[in-house]
Design a protein around this motif. Structure first.
Motif, PDB file in Angstrom:
ATOM      1  N   GLU A  56      23.569 -18.330 -34.312  1.00  0.00           N
ATOM      2  CA  GLU A  56      23.402 -17.730 -35.646  1.00  0.00           C
ATOM      3  C   GLU A  56      22.120 -16.902 -35.706  1.00  0.00           C
ATOM      4  O   GLU A  56      22.090 -15.818 -36.280  1.00  0.00           O
ATOM      5  CB  GLU A  56      23.379 -18.832 -36.709  1.00  0.00           C
ATOM      6  CG  GLU A  56      24.721 -19.514 -36.917  1.00  0.00           C
ATOM      7  CD  GLU A  56      24.638 -20.633 -37.944  1.00  0.00           C
ATOM      8  OE1 GLU A  56      23.534 -20.863 -38.488  1.00  0.00           O
ATOM      9  OE2 GLU A  56      25.673 -21.287 -38.206  1.00  0.00           O
ATOM     10  N   ARG A  57      21.044 -17.427 -35.109  1.00  0.00           N
ATOM     11  CA  ARG A  57      19.784 -16.702 -35.032  1.00  0.00           C
ATOM     12  C   ARG A  57      19.964 -15.382 -34.283  1.00  0.00           C
ATOM     13  O   ARG A  57      19.503 -14.336 -34.700  1.00  0.00           O
ATOM     14  CB  ARG A  57      18.746 -17.588 -34.362  1.00  0.00           C
ATOM     15  CG  ARG A  57      17.315 -17.059 -34.275  1.00  0.00           C
ATOM     16  CD  ARG A  57      16.945 -16.472 -32.939  1.00  0.00           C
ATOM     17  NE  ARG A  57      17.547 -17.055 -31.774  1.00  0.00           N
ATOM     18  CZ  ARG A  57      17.124 -18.146 -31.128  1.00  0.00           C
ATOM     19  NH1 ARG A  57      16.086 -18.809 -31.554  1.00  0.00           N
ATOM     20  NH2 ARG A  57      17.764 -18.554 -30.048  1.00  0.00           N
ATOM     21  N   ASN A  58      20.676 -15.446 -33.149  1.00  0.00           N
ATOM     22  CA  ASN A  58      20.898 -14.239 -32.362  1.00  0.00           C
ATOM     23  C   ASN A  58      21.677 -13.189 -33.141  1.00  0.00           C
ATOM     24  O   ASN A  58      21.388 -11.989 -33.062  1.00  0.00           O
ATOM     25  CB  ASN A  58      21.632 -14.584 -31.068  1.00  0.00           C
ATOM     26  CG  ASN A  58      20.770 -15.346 -30.090  1.00  0.00           C
ATOM     27  OD1 ASN A  58      19.586 -15.563 -30.341  1.00  0.00           O
ATOM     28  ND2 ASN A  58      21.360 -15.760 -28.978  1.00  0.00           N
ATOM     29  N   ALA A  59      22.663 -13.644 -33.904  1.00  0.00           N
ATOM     30  CA  ALA A  59      23.440 -12.707 -34.726  1.00  0.00           C
ATOM     31  C   ALA A  59      22.552 -12.040 -35.765  1.00  0.00           C
ATOM     32  O   ALA A  59      22.687 -10.841 -36.045  1.00  0.00           O
ATOM     33  CB  ALA A  59      24.600 -13.441 -35.391  1.00  0.00           C
ATOM     34  N   MET A  60      21.628 -12.810 -36.337  1.00  0.00           N
ATOM     35  CA  MET A  60      20.708 -12.259 -37.321  1.00  0.00           C
ATOM     36  C   MET A  60      19.796 -11.206 -36.678  1.00  0.00           C
ATOM     37  O   MET A  60      19.518 -10.156 -37.263  1.00  0.00           O
ATOM     38  CB  MET A  60      19.864 -13.369 -37.935  1.00  0.00           C
ATOM     39  CG  MET A  60      18.930 -12.907 -39.036  1.00  0.00           C
ATOM     40  SD  MET A  60      17.862 -14.244 -39.616  1.00  0.00           S
ATOM     41  CE  MET A  60      16.801 -14.427 -38.189  1.00  0.00           C
TER      42      MET A  60
ATOM     43  N   ARG B 223      20.507  -9.350 -34.026  1.00  0.00           N
ATOM     44  CA  ARG B 223      21.330  -8.161 -33.773  1.00  0.00           C
ATOM     45  C   ARG B 223      21.476  -7.330 -35.044  1.00  0.00           C
ATOM     46  O   ARG B 223      21.367  -6.092 -35.021  1.00  0.00           O
ATOM     47  CB  ARG B 223      22.718  -8.581 -33.266  1.00  0.00           C
ATOM     48  CG  ARG B 223      22.731  -9.138 -31.855  1.00  0.00           C
ATOM     49  CD  ARG B 223      24.169  -9.323 -31.375  1.00  0.00           C
ATOM     50  NE  ARG B 223      24.218  -9.821 -30.007  1.00  0.00           N
ATOM     51  CZ  ARG B 223      24.389 -11.107 -29.674  1.00  0.00           C
ATOM     52  NH1 ARG B 223      24.539 -12.026 -30.649  1.00  0.00           N
ATOM     53  NH2 ARG B 223      24.419 -11.467 -28.412  1.00  0.00           N
ATOM     54  N   ASP B 224      21.730  -7.995 -36.146  1.00  0.00           N
ATOM     55  CA  ASP B 224      21.863  -7.279 -37.421  1.00  0.00           C
ATOM     56  C   ASP B 224      20.553  -6.601 -37.804  1.00  0.00           C
ATOM     57  O   ASP B 224      20.554  -5.461 -38.268  1.00  0.00           O
ATOM     58  CB  ASP B 224      22.287  -8.265 -38.512  1.00  0.00           C
ATOM     59  CG  ASP B 224      22.358  -7.605 -39.880  1.00  0.00           C
ATOM     60  OD1 ASP B 224      23.230  -6.751 -40.091  1.00  0.00           O
ATOM     61  OD2 ASP B 224      21.509  -7.947 -40.738  1.00  0.00           O
ATOM     62  N   MET B 225      19.436  -7.290 -37.605  1.00  0.00           N
ATOM     63  CA  MET B 225      18.129  -6.707 -37.928  1.00  0.00           C
ATOM     64  C   MET B 225      17.894  -5.425 -37.138  1.00  0.00           C
ATOM     65  O   MET B 225      17.414  -4.419 -37.683  1.00  0.00           O
ATOM     66  CB  MET B 225      17.024  -7.713 -37.611  1.00  0.00           C
ATOM     67  CG  MET B 225      15.623  -7.180 -37.848  1.00  0.00           C
ATOM     68  SD  MET B 225      14.356  -8.251 -37.108  1.00  0.00           S
ATOM     69  CE  MET B 225      14.600  -7.866 -35.358  1.00  0.00           C
ATOM     70  N   CYS B 226      18.239  -5.421 -35.868  1.00  0.00           N
ATOM     71  CA  CYS B 226      17.973  -4.257 -35.017  1.00  0.00           C
ATOM     72  C   CYS B 226      18.792  -3.042 -35.425  1.00  0.00           C
ATOM     73  O   CYS B 226      18.444  -1.913 -35.048  1.00  0.00           O
ATOM     74  CB  CYS B 226      18.242  -4.600 -33.553  1.00  0.00           C
ATOM     75  SG  CYS B 226      17.031  -5.740 -32.858  1.00  0.00           S
TER      76      CYS B 226
END
Length: 396
Positions: free
Chosen positions: A375-379, A381-384
């Motif tokens: 979930e952290r990784n998905a966040m 990716r979205d931030m970038c």
């Protein structure tokens, strides 16, 4: 009337900068440092756009500081179930193009030494070996007594003496900062092939841990591993040689990808320290004495805003002094109280927000369990995918 004389406690990367800013406005400043010489403690530091904007107000200082210009931010996952590049951001390049100043990184001890040298050439006395013991306030000044028997009187005093501020203790008594639950273990290493030419800091995320990679020049890279552990002192001192060798050979991070393992195995030194802050900033002044930077609002390093926020303090202080005391003559206690109170009213909400964001970033980076990490990784990716989210990530 003569100019106001200002005593500044602490000759780190903040105090001499404030002294130069004040001198430009007509104040007479002296900086006092408890150590006998500039400290060699610490690893790397990043100057962001908000801090650079303040430093640029002192002609020639940015050139004297130098540093390693960065072009981008990288974000990787070392989680086996979701490994790889999470995203990149060219926010640093954008800031250089829009502001005219690069975001830079450099060795903290080197930055401190260069600032002190520049301040002395600028005409600011920096006095070493003066450990402040007491403050005594009068109707028109402050008398500072040092452990070596020296006493000096100033119109006002600013404590820039860091997390373990003696100035704070003199004003408010013993008020230990809060341990955030996270430690840093880090070092400086030859730059791995993976990172050569990238000119980009990076976050590498694992399960319950993440590493910050900070290039200091083309050949040396600093790194720091954040993880949740029992409390450790905040003294930035190197661990003993045997423990360092054991960590380099046997820690799980020695096998991490993306050059991270090489940084650990080839580190020139390793230090470990706890991360502390004050999550609810309160009063930063009493009478003619003001706290600034980490003495007022220590912040965990997950936003890279520590020094930059000290410089924001200084910028507003100079603005308020110029408005309320444009002649730079010795101000009344009433005038100083109004200035310091206005500074607190403006800066405390800003710092409260950043302190919470910094803690949150530390918590995000150290989440445990595969599902939470994905979930952290998905966040990330979205931030970038959104430059404004990246900007917010670093507190700008």
């Amino acid at each position: 009337m003569p100019s106001a004389r200002v005593g500044i406690i602490g000759a780190g990367i903040a105090g001499p900068v404030l002294a130069m800013l004040l001198k430009q406005k007509g104040y007479e400043c002296v900086v006092y440092e408890r150590l006998e010489e500039p400290s060699d403690q610490g690893l790397g530091i990043a100057l962001q756009a908000n801090g650079i904007a303040v430093l640029a107000k002192i002609p020639g200082l940015l050139d004297a500081i130098g540093g390693h210009s960065i072009d981008a931010f990288y974000f990787y996952s070392a989680l086996p179930e979701d490994a790889g590049l999470l995203g990149t951001s060219e926010y640093p390049r954008h800031m250089r193009e829009t502001t005219g100043h690069p975001l830079v990184t450099l060795r903290r001890p080197l930055m401190q030494a260069r600032i002190i040298d520049f301040a002395q050439e600028f005409g600011v006395p920096v006095v070493f070996g003066h450990n402040m013991e007491t403050l005594e306030q009068h109707d028109d000044g402050v008398t500072v007594a040092f452990a070596n028997g020296v006493k000096e009187t100033f119109s006002f005093v600013v404590g820039c003496d860091g997390l373990h501020s003696r100035t704070r203790a003199c004003l408010f008594g013993d008020m230990p900062a809060d341990y955030t639950g996270v430690t840093h273990c880090g070092g400086m290493s030859p730059t791995p092939e993976f990172w050569k030419g990238k000119r980009a800091p990076a976050d590498i995320y694992g399960d319950g841990v993440y590493m910050i990679v900070l290039p200091l020049d083309d050949d040396i890279t600093a790194w720091a591993i954040s993880q949740r552990e029992a409390e450790a002192k905040e003294d930035w001192r190197a661990i003993d040689e045997a423990a360092a060798e054991d960590f380099k050979k046997n820690s799980p991070f020695a096998d991490w990808p993306y050059g991270a393992g090489e940084l650990v195995k080839n580190s020139l030194k390793i230090i470990k320290y706890g991360i502390y802050d004050r999550p609810e900033p309160r009063s930063w002044h009493q009478g003619r004495v003001l706290l600034a930077g980490d003495a007022a609002h220590p912040i965990s390093p997950h936003l890279g805003q520590g020094a930059n926020q000290a410089y924001e303090d200084f910028d507003l202080l100079l603005e308020l002094l110029e408005e309320r005391n444009p002649s730079a003559e010795p101000p009344s206690t009433q005038t100083l109280d109004a200035i310091f109170t206005d500074l607190e009213h403006a800066r405390i909400p800003r710092m409260s927000d950043l302190l919470q964001k910094a803690r949150a970033q530390g918590e995000i980076g150290t989440v445990a369990g595969v599902e939470a990490c994905m979930e952290r990784n998905a966040m990330i990716r979205d931030m970038c995918s959104d430059p404004e989210k990246v900007k917010a990530r670093f507190g700008a």
